[in-house]
Design a protein around this motif. Structure first.
Motif, short mmCIF file in Angstrom:
data_model
loop_
_atom_site.label_atom_id
_atom_site.label_comp_id
_atom_site.label_asym_id
_atom_site.label_seq_id
_atom_site.Cartn_x
_atom_site.Cartn_y
_atom_site.Cartn_z
N LEU A 1 0.84 -1.19 0.00
CA LEU A 1 0.00 0.00 0.00
C LEU A 1 0.87 1.24 0.00
N VAL A 2 0.56 2.19 -0.87
CA VAL A 2 1.36 3.40 -0.99
C VAL A 2 0.82 4.47 -0.05
N VAL A 3 1.70 4.98 0.80
CA VAL A 3 1.36 6.10 1.67
C VAL A 3 1.97 7.35 1.04
N ALA A 4 1.12 8.32 0.75
CA ALA A 4 1.55 9.50 0.01
C ALA A 4 2.42 10.41 0.88
N PRO A 5 3.35 11.13 0.25
CA PRO A 5 4.16 12.08 1.01
C PRO A 5 3.33 13.29 1.42
N GLY A 6 3.90 14.10 2.31
CA GLY A 6 3.23 15.31 2.75
C GLY A 6 2.94 15.30 4.23
N ASP B 1 10.83 2.35 0.71
CA ASP B 1 10.78 3.76 0.33
C ASP B 1 10.56 3.88 -1.17
N GLY B 2 9.72 4.83 -1.57
CA GLY B 2 9.43 5.05 -2.98
C GLY B 2 8.17 4.33 -3.40
#
Length: 670
Positions: free
Chosen positions: A473-478, A667-668
């Protein structure tokens, strides 16, 4: 505040007990009320002090008739307890007591620090299980089965420091082994323990006393809080915990009853210990030094540490005066300056305490009414020495004694025909390097996030890495604002003591559910594994690194457990990733597709912190295991993704648990 209770003020049961100035206190209802006192309050009117002292003496005479003679104190094997003036509580994995880099106990480092700041220790309680016990089925005895602990205990005793072990009578919901008395006796023998701290108990039952006596003659039993007068006979020590004193310091009931009984003043959440130190000094008893309260930092300020360092040489070297001398409480009452006298063999020790915020000067008075010397016989003059003054020396003139603000001092009076105490030379030398320190600022510590040591990454083959990261699952940056829920245990949360300066934390505040908000900033996207690492996947890792016995490891799709934090990091690096931190884990858990394998287990995170004394890791997810029967156990059961648990990190593999697994992140985006 709940139900009208003010947590910053003592409860009714903690308050000192007034001493009736009229009537017979040797027996009857009034005497029995005093039997249950914590502290006998000083009289409001100084003119009442002589009558107050007489009433205390009458009560003691009657109490000694009502209760068994304290024969334990006549046993030479028990005599050590009356000299045990200062005891420290130490979590086994305190970073002064245990080196995480070398994975070995460092009792010498702990003792060196205490010697420099406090003047040394007379005893150490090896605190072992709470607050991590209950995360799985291991019982309190399992947490004392630690490699190197026997050697650490021996090093403490070789340094002249008594060793106490901790007994948790509330531990009834973990695996059952032998009878508690037998299990505790085994620990006492194996560690060579001198004493037992009776956590949550005021006293031990007679059967437990007998079992421990058989295991270690002279064993010291120390309960938490007030000890009944009837049980002083077989408990040589007790805590004076959460004892509120009168404005003019009063008299500790247990110490007044039996002078050889040792008490330790302790208010664990206070940042100012001047009140406890004053009472301990004037009553001739000790204190408990507890700077890391179950993972929460409540360190002693420099003033209080220096005050203890000024007390201990006097208490240790003039021990006989405190246990055998004629004790006159409130021998001096001059404004904020109070004193007790302890007279023995023609030498009077006057211990002085100043509750004021300015230094005070006390000048002893010369007794009046002495017969004039005859021409044929001129007696030797009285000699005095102010023990804490710079360049302290004997003088025939009463000295001007400086009693520092919120501090202590002492003076010896030696009658003309009395020999100078042989201990005086060593005492003056010991006190020479112990000046008063005025700085009472709290020594704050902030926990900082620890970054793991670099590990060799990506040595698994491409198929293994692809299998591990499939569906991540991708966790968005910010910037992300997270709601975090937790149970307010005594460990606190990320940093800080949870009950600063409270008198005594009580339900519902103690162990209640709380909520905080965290702002997490992710500089780049992170991919979090959809589920925990399985036993099968971990088995392939063990095969790949040639781990002995790897073929015996289960190969199921259950989550792998029994893995230390360090080994979980090694696996994550093997598949080219790392552990997610607590925020990344929570953000991933809030997305569709996030899975929990069965049985449910807590997840390690890469949120390891240290304040220099305590290491802890935030766990997420909850587990199917729940230890029932006590609020003191670690959290169990399935937990919402917002829930976080602060887990104090043990060393030497003790952190591995059948209730803790882990998942990996990368990461990424790809």
């Amino acid at each position: 505040m709940s139900g009208g209770f003010d947590p910053l003020h003592p409860r009714e049961i903690d308050l000192p007990t007034a001493v009736p100035l009229d009537g017979d206190l040797s027996e009857g209802e009034a005497a029995e009320r005093l039997d249950d006192a914590k502290i006998f309050a000083a009289p409001d009117d100084p003119a009442d002090i002589p009558r107050w002292r007489a009433q205390l003496a009458a009560w003691r005479e009657g109490a000694r008739r009502r209760y068994p003679a304290p024969t334990r104190y006549d046993d030479p094997a028990s005599a050590w307890a009356s000299r045990c003036f200062t005891v420290a509580q130490v979590w086994l994995w305190d970073e002064l007591f245990f080196d995480f880099d070398t994975q070995r106990f460092t009792p010498e480092r702990f003792l060196d620090d205490a010697r420099e700041r406090f003047g040394g220790l007379d005893g150490v309680v090896l605190w072992h299980a709470y607050p991590v016990i209950g995360i799985d089925d291991r019982n309190q005895w399992d947490y004392y089965r630690v490699p190197g602990l026997e050697e650490a205990a021996a090093a403490l005793r070789d340094a002249g420091v008594a060793v106490f072990v901790d007994y948790n009578p509330w531990d009834t919901g973990t695996r059952r082994g032998g009878d508690d008395a037998a299990e505790l006796a085994e620990v006492v023998v194996r560690l060579g323990a001198d004493g037992v701290f009776l956590d949550t108990l005021k006293k031990a039952e007679p059967e437990l006393v007998a079992a421990l006596d058989a295991a270690r003659p002279g064993i010291g039993l120390e309960g938490e809080s007030k000890l009944a007068t009837a049980r002083i006979a077989d408990h040589t020590l007790s805590w004076a915990q959460w004892f509120a004193d009168s404005e003019t310091p009063g008299v500790l009931r247990a110490r007044w009853f039996e002078r050889r009984h040792m008490q330790h003043h302790i208010r664990r959440w206070h940042r100012d210990h001047a009140g406890e130190l004053r009472s301990a000094w004037l009553n001739g008893v000790g204190v408990m030094v507890w700077e890391v309260v179950f993972g929460a930092w409540v360190g002693w300020n420099r003033r209080d540490a220096a005050t203890l360092g000024r007390m201990l040489p006097v208490q240790r070297l003039l021990h006989r005066w405190f246990v055998e001398g004629e004790w006159t409480p409130l021998s001096v009452l001059e404004g904020p300056v109070t004193a007790s006298d302890f007279a023995l063999d023609g030498v009077t020790l006057t211990v002085l305490a100043n509750s004021g915020d300015a230094d005070a000067v006390y000048v002893p008075s010369i007794d009046v009414g002495q017969a004039s010397p005859s021409a044929r016989e001129v007696p030797a003059p009285v000699r005095w020495i102010a023990l804490h003054e710079p360049d302290a020396a004997l003088t025939t003139d009463p000295p001007a004694v400086t009693v520092p603000a919120q501090g202590i001092a002492a003076v010896l009076r030696i009658e003309g025909d009395a020999p100078t105490p042989s201990e005086l030379r060593d005492l003056v030398i010991a006190l020479a390097g112990r000046p008063h320190v005025a700085d009472s600022a709290f020594p704050h510590r902030r926990a900082r996030r620890l970054l793991p040591a670099p590990r060799e990454a990506g040595s698994a083959d491409a198929d293994e890495i692809a299998r591990a990261s499939a569906g991540a699952l991708v966790v968005a940056p910010g910037e992300h604002v997270l709601t975090v829920r937790y149970r307010a245990r005594e460990t606190g949360m990320h940093e800080g003591a949870p009950y600063v300066d409270e008198w005594k934390p009580l339900p519902p505040r103690l162990h209640d559910q709380r909520t905080l908000e965290r702002v997490a900033v992710l500089p780049a996207p992170v991919r979090v594994a959809v589920a925990e690492v399985t036993e099968a996947a971990f088995g392939r890792y063990l095969d790949a690194i040639g781990e002995a016995g790897a073929s015996d490891h289960p190969r199921s799709e259950r989550p792998v457990t029994g893995v230390t934090l360090a080994r979980a990091r090694d696996y994550a690096a093997w598949v080219g990733g790392r552990l997610p931190n607590e925020d990344e884990w929570q953000l991933a858990a809030e997305q569709p597709g996030f899975e929990r394998r069965r049985p449910l287990v807590w997840n390690w995170t890469e949120s390891e912190h240290s304040d220099g004394r305590t290491r802890f890791v935030m766990l997420k997810g909850g587990s199917d295991h729940r230890s029932e029967g006590s609020d003191w156990y670690f959290d169990g059961g399935a937990q919402h993704p917002t829930f976080a648990a602060k887990y104090l990190l043990p060393g030497l593999g003790i952190d591995a648990s059948p209730s803790i697994g882990f998942r990996v992140c990368w990461d990424g985006e790809r």
